[in-house]
Enzyme design. Structure first.
Site, PDB file in Angstrom:
ATOM      1  N   CYS A  96      20.624   5.817   8.302  1.00 26.19           N
ATOM      2  CA  CYS A  96      20.610   4.341   8.297  1.00 26.19           C
ATOM      3  C   CYS A  96      19.464   3.820   7.427  1.00 26.19           C
ATOM      4  O   CYS A  96      18.483   4.509   7.205  1.00 26.19           O
ATOM      5  CB  CYS A  96      20.476   3.795   9.710  1.00 26.19           C
ATOM      6  N   CYS A 149      15.396   4.831  10.932  1.00 23.48           N
ATOM      7  CA  CYS A 149      15.989   4.337   9.677  1.00 23.48           C
ATOM      8  C   CYS A 149      14.948   4.325   8.553  1.00 23.48           C
ATOM      9  O   CYS A 149      13.741   4.240   8.800  1.00 23.48           O
ATOM     10  CB  CYS A 149      16.541   2.916   9.885  1.00 23.48           C
TER      11      CYS A 149
END
Ligand code: JS2
Length: 252
Positions: free
Chosen positions: A158, A77
């Protein structure tokens, strides 16, 4: 002659397959944590079944679903970088840094970046020439691959993600580009907090973050995902491409 032809033909097919298998093995050597979960032969077979023996203009993106499912790669992420009309610069920048990862820096993207492939009805051969060009037909083998891979890349994004866009263009964002027509729409607000446009501009460029094309980008982006934009001097990115000692945080 048939034997010779057969050898050349199989040589042609294995030369394409060899390129892909070699890239796969090299990537897994460089990312040894992924080697246990990824098998290059299984990935190749999942890839080949998408287009072999089929009309090269009749390969829908979902034909590559088995390939997508055969490649196991965890995303990190806050590192994912999208791009549009900035391929060479983005690849040069991300090639030597792991703070930002582009699709072509993942196993799936690295396997097929820059390659062309197709087959035809009833054939068992992979051709690398005389294939439909990108815009010749919508569902050609290469375009459907990049559309499906891009969709998957964006769907797995993400944290805080970025997009490097070209400030030398009158309209750095296009809703018909792969970034605009597929990736922006696939960003999931339950996983993605923000999208930051990194508008790379040369001294002579006049494009700013107020460019009208960014209104279209914001209208496309899920309203629950924060939108940011900032100008990044091309000279800064260029400096960071040539000097790997400069940390990412000082580059963008
Ligand atoms: C890579 C290829 C090839 O965010 C990026 C990437 O994730 C890409 O998958 O899609 C976005 C770039 O596409 P876009 O917005 O259409 O930008 P562009 O500069 O007009 O097109 C670049 C080509 C994208 C698809 N693509 N991507 N590696 O070898 C490759 N070949 C093609 N056609």
């Amino acid at each position: 002659l048939v034997i010779v032809f057969g050898a050349i033909a199989s040589g042609k097919k294995s030369s394409f397959k060899d390129v892909v298998i070699k890239r796969c093995q090299t990537f897994l050597k460089e990312h040894s944590n992924m080697a246990r979960e990824n098998d290059c032969e299984i990935i190749w077979k999942a890839f080949e079944q998408a287009y072999i023996g089929r009309d090269p203009c009749d390969i829908p993106p979902e034909a590559y679903d088995p390939l997508i499912n055969s490649v196991k790669q965890d995303v990190v992420c806050n590192t994912m970088l999208f791009w549009s009309k900035t391929k060479d610069m983005v690849q040069a920048f991300t090639d030597k840094r792991d703070c930002l990862v582009i699709l072509e820096g993942t196993l799936l993207g690295a396997l097929f970046d820059g390659l062309t492939w197709c087959s035809k009805n009833e054939s068992q051969e992979t051709f690398t020439t005389d294939c439909p060009s990108w815009s010749y037909c919508q569902n050609n083998s290469v375009r459907s691959f990049w559309n499906r891979a891009s969709s998957n890349f964006a769907a797995t994004a993400c944290g805080n993600v970025s997009a490097m866009l070209n400030g030398s263009l009158e309209a750095p964002f296009s809703s018909t580009s792969t970034f605009g027509s597929i990736e922006v729409k696939m960003l999931d607000h339950s996983k993605v907090n923000s999208l930051t446009v990194l508008l790379v501009t040369k001294e002579t460029d006049t494009t700013t973050c107020d460019n009208p094309s960014f209104h279209s980008l914001q209208n496309t982006l899920d309203t629950k995902i924060a939108y940011k934009c900032r100008k990044v001097p091309y000279s800064k990115v260029e400096g960071c491409i040539s000097d790997l000692e400069i940390p990412c945080s000082d580059c963008l």
